[in-house]
Scaffold this active site. Structure first.
Site, mmCIF file in Angstrom:
data_model
loop_
_atom_site.group_PDB
_atom_site.id
_atom_site.type_symbol
_atom_site.label_atom_id
_atom_site.label_comp_id
_atom_site.label_asym_id
_atom_site.label_seq_id
_atom_site.Cartn_x
_atom_site.Cartn_y
_atom_site.Cartn_z
ATOM 1 N N GLY A 9 57.495 8.622 -7.913
ATOM 2 C CA GLY A 9 56.206 8.495 -8.584
ATOM 3 C C GLY A 9 55.189 7.880 -7.635
ATOM 4 N N VAL A 11 54.709 4.858 -6.567
ATOM 5 C CA VAL A 11 55.231 3.929 -5.558
ATOM 6 C C VAL A 11 56.045 4.666 -4.492
ATOM 7 C CG1 VAL A 11 56.722 1.922 -5.174
ATOM 8 C CG2 VAL A 11 55.205 1.975 -7.163
ATOM 9 N N GLU A 146 60.923 -7.988 -2.660
ATOM 10 C CA GLU A 146 59.584 -8.594 -2.569
ATOM 11 C C GLU A 146 58.572 -7.858 -3.454
ATOM 12 O OE1 GLU A 146 58.342 -11.362 -0.711
ATOM 13 O OE2 GLU A 146 56.589 -10.916 -1.919
ATOM 14 N N GLY A 151 53.029 -7.321 -6.038
ATOM 15 C CA GLY A 151 52.637 -6.211 -5.165
ATOM 16 C C GLY A 151 52.577 -6.631 -3.711
ATOM 17 N N LYS A 222 58.296 -11.078 -14.362
ATOM 18 C CA LYS A 222 58.073 -11.542 -12.993
ATOM 19 C C LYS A 222 58.447 -13.010 -12.822
ATOM 20 C CE LYS A 222 54.606 -8.019 -12.087
ATOM 21 N NZ LYS A 222 53.190 -7.648 -12.316
#
EC number: 1.1.1.3
Lengths: 333, 333
Positions: A9, A11, A146, A151, A222
């Site tokens: 996709g 990314v 990471e 991001g 996150k």
């Protein structure tokens, strides 16, 4: 170093574009990153001598599919992981915060097949952190993630490497660009939540179903990853007290401003407690960043406060984080 | 890993205190850091089985001297480097921006004797970067210098490791806490430069002779180190256009504020040009940090803008940066 990209996709294609467009410069500085397989739900393309990434991207963007000209049969991601010879799996399928699948299976299968893993996928890490890390250790492979938080903003490796030797006492930050965009808009233009959300959706900053962002689940995932990876805790999403931003009004922001504060959706880890909620932040605080920016503040014993600000999303930005992990592994092979 | 500390002022003692007070926790996480020699102009103390750092610090702080009970003769830093068995020299003698000495000689002699070097010393790096780096490479030893710029704020290793794969297009930042303190004070309290400077001196933020800070030389040395280490340039202090903050008035700050700006002493590297001068910074910019904080913004091709904020000075803060470099080396031995 041979790489397989699982998930193609925004990314996955972003990474492929970067590896393709910066090929020469990366090779000079770090050696070769040869992508030998790309796969997603539509299929798989494989070339053990290295794919022509430009072509793969073009075909995918034109047809919506990955079409393999070389192989007689269709390969699933698991077939690729088991049968193809490469060093690192880049797992970038869509995040699923309920099951962590299919990423979790891809990651575990990679470990089992002695493949290192770099991922941008929050789901499996927010749900099964300990299991995954221990499994990587058992199979003696590297596991880097990471890109799962913030991001392009360096955060996990920053805390573990640049601040090595420090005790990390607390972490707080804005880890979701969508809510920061909405709150910034409401504050500046005195519009209500729904209006700001609609504009964020029109600009592509928010999903059609914005719940994961505005109700705080994305931030919660996150901070779970940060708590486990940086502070050595063993938390899951259900351990996070979560409150979103739907009830914030332009009046609340105006009143906060008058007293020298703003309101941000903050994820915080402090004294073993994980919280996501709108908090008052002094206007002069380094945490008061605008627009879609992300920010994180570490409280440490030696360095005291360290703050990092960066772009939390975007194809090239996420590729930057994935690439730093790939380079880290490359240096160790 | 055996360490020798050369220079035992605020920074050297700060590191010794951290290594002593965090000994157990560091040993558990990374293995042992055994300090076998400490020396400065007053003398040297050596114990190849590991010094009692608590005692060494106490004696130094009480008598002003390093007194060796074990050795019959006085050892100079160069004797220590040549004769004592250890792995890493920590060079933290006072910075000299005119000659780089005695640090430069200590560093080169360490390389020659197959000792890795970690330093907080700007002088030799701002003046002889290329020579030092090439010499370390020739002798196949590590050379790390995170603490030379921005104190506890991760900057050099952040750019080279966390942003590896990015092209760093520009760097700009506030790299001197003294000038930031003075300008913040002038802005908030509408006092003139001399008044703010005097208070900074009383608080210990500025030296009796404040020229290196307020006239920009300290910032210039730091951007030279960043330009050479991060951007692969080959610059020296004489290549920097430097202008200090003595001529900034509270009126100028007031007018800037009215237009939505503040004034900061910025060091900038862009298109091969190095500049240190007071610049207008938007009030909402992440570069607008207050007090003695340092900040740096990287402009990159993939991650776009990444900003880091932290404490640029202080004994424990500098120790944090030195320690991260020591740990980095420890992991590779």
């Amino acid at each position: 170093m041979k790489v397989a990209i699982i998930g193609f996709g925004v990314v996955g294609r972003g990474l492929a574009k970067v590896l393709y467009s910066k090929e020469k410069c990366l090779k000079e500085r770090f050696g070769e990153f040869k992508v030998v397989a790309v796969c997603d739900r539509s299929g798989a393309v494989v070339d053990e001598d290295g794919l022509n990434l430009k072509e793969v991207i073009e075909v995918k963007e034109k047809t919506g599919k990955l079409i393999n000209h070389d192989k007689g049969r269709e390969l699933s991601p698991l077939d690729v992981i088991r049968e193809i010879d490469f060093d690192v799996t880049v797992e970038v399928t869509p995040s699923n915060l309920e099951t962590g699948e299919p990423a979790k299976t891809h990651i575990l299968e990679s470990f089992k097949n002695k493949k290192h893993v770099v991922t941008a996928n929050k789901g499996p890490l927010a749900l099964y952190f300990k299991e995954l890390v221990e499994n990587a250790k058992k199979h003696e492979v590297y596991f880097r993630y990471e890109a799962t938080v913030g991001g392009a903003m360096p955060i996990i490796n920053l805390a573990k490497e640049n601040l090595a030797g420090n005790e990390i006492l607390a972490i707080r930050g804005i880890l979701n660009g969508t809510t920061n965009y909405i709150l910034t808009k409401m504050e500046k233009e005195k519009v209500d939540f729904e209006t700001a959300l609609k504009e964020a959706q029109e600009l592509g900053y928010a999903e059609a179903n914005p719940s994961q962002d505005v109700d705080g689940l994305d931030t919660a995932a996150k901070i779970v990853i940060l708590a486990n990876s940086i502070m050595g805790l063993n938390k899951s999403i259900k351990d996070v007290r979560i409150k979103g931003i739907r009830k914030i009004t332009p009046e609340a922001l105006f009143l906060a401003n008058k007293r020298g504060y703003t309101i941000k959706l903050i994820g915080e880890i402090r004294e073993n407690r994980l919280v996501v909620e709108p908090m008052l932040i002094p206007l002069e605080s380094p945490l008061n960043v605008k627009g879609t920016l992300n920010v994180a503040m570490f409280e440490t014993d030696l360095a005291k406060e360290v703050v990092v600000v960066g772009r939390g999303a975007g194809a090239e930005e996420t590729a930057s984080a994935i690439l730093s992990d790939l380079i880290w592994i490359k240096k160790r092979l």
